[in-house]
Design a protein around this motif. Structure first.
Motif, PDB file in Angstrom:
ATOM      1  N   ALA A  21     -32.184  18.217  18.782  1.00 10.05           N
ATOM      2  CA  ALA A  21     -30.987  18.200  17.949  1.00 10.05           C
ATOM      3  C   ALA A  21     -30.223  16.897  18.134  1.00 10.05           C
ATOM      4  O   ALA A  21     -29.744  16.292  17.158  1.00 10.05           O
ATOM      5  N   LEU A  22     -30.096  16.433  19.374  1.00 13.25           N
ATOM      6  CA  LEU A  22     -29.405  15.178  19.645  1.00 13.25           C
ATOM      7  C   LEU A  22     -30.150  13.986  19.061  1.00 13.25           C
ATOM      8  O   LEU A  22     -29.537  13.045  18.548  1.00 13.25           O
ATOM      9  N   GLU A  23     -31.483  14.012  19.113  1.00 13.50           N
ATOM     10  CA  GLU A  23     -32.269  12.931  18.518  1.00 13.50           C
ATOM     11  C   GLU A  23     -32.061  12.897  17.007  1.00 13.50           C
ATOM     12  O   GLU A  23     -31.931  11.815  16.416  1.00 13.50           O
ATOM     13  N   ASN A  24     -32.017  14.065  16.374  1.00  6.77           N
ATOM     14  CA  ASN A  24     -31.776  14.133  14.930  1.00  6.77           C
ATOM     15  C   ASN A  24     -30.379  13.620  14.591  1.00  6.77           C
ATOM     16  O   ASN A  24     -30.192  12.894  13.612  1.00  6.77           O
ATOM     17  N   TYR A  25     -29.393  14.015  15.383  1.00  4.62           N
ATOM     18  CA  TYR A  25     -28.028  13.554  15.170  1.00  4.62           C
ATOM     19  C   TYR A  25     -27.944  12.040  15.328  1.00  4.62           C
ATOM     20  O   TYR A  25     -27.307  11.360  14.531  1.00  4.62           O
ATOM     21  N   ARG A  26     -28.608  11.519  16.339  1.00  9.73           N
ATOM     22  CA  ARG A  26     -28.617  10.070  16.583  1.00  9.73           C
ATOM     23  C   ARG A  26     -29.203   9.339  15.387  1.00  9.73           C
ATOM     24  O   ARG A  26     -28.652   8.334  14.919  1.00  9.73           O
ATOM     25  N   GLN A  27     -30.316   9.832  14.867  1.00 14.24           N
ATOM     26  CA  GLN A  27     -30.957   9.184  13.727  1.00 14.24           C
ATOM     27  C   GLN A  27     -30.064   9.249  12.496  1.00 14.24           C
ATOM     28  O   GLN A  27     -29.951   8.271  11.750  1.00 14.24           O
ATOM     29  N   ALA A  28     -29.410  10.377  12.289  1.00 14.34           N
ATOM     30  CA  ALA A  28     -28.502  10.502  11.148  1.00 14.34           C
ATOM     31  C   ALA A  28     -27.323   9.546  11.283  1.00 14.34           C
ATOM     32  O   ALA A  28     -26.874   8.942  10.290  1.00 14.34           O
ATOM     33  N   LEU A  29     -26.818   9.390  12.486  1.00 17.33           N
ATOM     34  CA  LEU A  29     -25.714   8.476  12.733  1.00 17.33           C
ATOM     35  C   LEU A  29     -26.130   7.028  12.482  1.00 17.33           C
ATOM     36  O   LEU A  29     -25.401   6.268  11.838  1.00 17.33           O
ATOM     37  N   ILE A  30     -27.303   6.660  12.943  1.00 17.39           N
ATOM     38  CA  ILE A  30     -27.813   5.305  12.712  1.00 17.39           C
ATOM     39  C   ILE A  30     -27.991   5.060  11.217  1.00 17.39           C
ATOM     40  O   ILE A  30     -27.589   4.017  10.691  1.00 17.39           O
ATOM     41  N   THR A  31     -28.563   6.028  10.524  1.00 16.07           N
ATOM     42  CA  THR A  31     -28.770   5.897   9.083  1.00 16.07           C
ATOM     43  C   THR A  31     -27.443   5.733   8.355  1.00 16.07           C
ATOM     44  O   THR A  31     -27.307   4.874   7.474  1.00 16.07           O
ATOM     45  N   ALA A  32     -26.462   6.528   8.725  1.00 16.75           N
ATOM     46  CA  ALA A  32     -25.143   6.436   8.092  1.00 16.75           C
ATOM     47  C   ALA A  32     -24.503   5.071   8.348  1.00 16.75           C
ATOM     48  O   ALA A  32     -23.873   4.499   7.459  1.00 16.75           O
ATOM     49  N   ALA A  33     -24.681   4.541   9.537  1.00 14.51           N
ATOM     50  CA  ALA A  33     -24.113   3.231   9.864  1.00 14.51           C
ATOM     51  C   ALA A  33     -24.816   2.121   9.073  1.00 14.51           C
ATOM     52  O   ALA A  33     -24.168   1.215   8.541  1.00 14.51           O
ATOM     53  N   VAL A  34     -26.122   2.200   8.976  1.00 19.27           N
ATOM     54  CA  VAL A  34     -26.897   1.157   8.292  1.00 19.27           C
ATOM     55  C   VAL A  34     -26.646   1.172   6.790  1.00 19.27           C
ATOM     56  O   VAL A  34     -26.568   0.117   6.154  1.00 19.27           O
ATOM     57  N   THR A  35     -26.484   2.347   6.219  1.00 27.21           N
ATOM     58  CA  THR A  35     -26.290   2.453   4.772  1.00 27.21           C
ATOM     59  C   THR A  35     -24.834   2.282   4.365  1.00 27.21           C
ATOM     60  O   THR A  35     -24.511   2.305   3.183  1.00 27.21           O
TER      61      THR A  35
END
Length: 46
Positions: A21-35
């Motif tokens: 769950a934390l890995e998924n959250y991390r990836q979503a956070l990175i994606t949101a920051a990049v986009t």
């Protein structure tokens, strides 16, 4: 001993689920920051 093994196995499952769950959250956070969906320029300085 079997009872203790069962407890340990259950804790391992919960821990693994939390890690995923934390890995998924991390990836979503990175994606949101990049986009640009979140502004990461507002860094709080210590």
């Amino acid at each position: 001993m079997d009872q203790e093994n069962s407890k340990i196995n259950e804790l391992l499952k919960i821990t693994q689920s939390s890690i995923e769950a934390l890995e998924n959250y991390r990836q979503a956070l990175i994606t949101a920051a990049v986009t640009g969906k979140i502004d990461v320029r507002k860094v709080v300085e210590p």
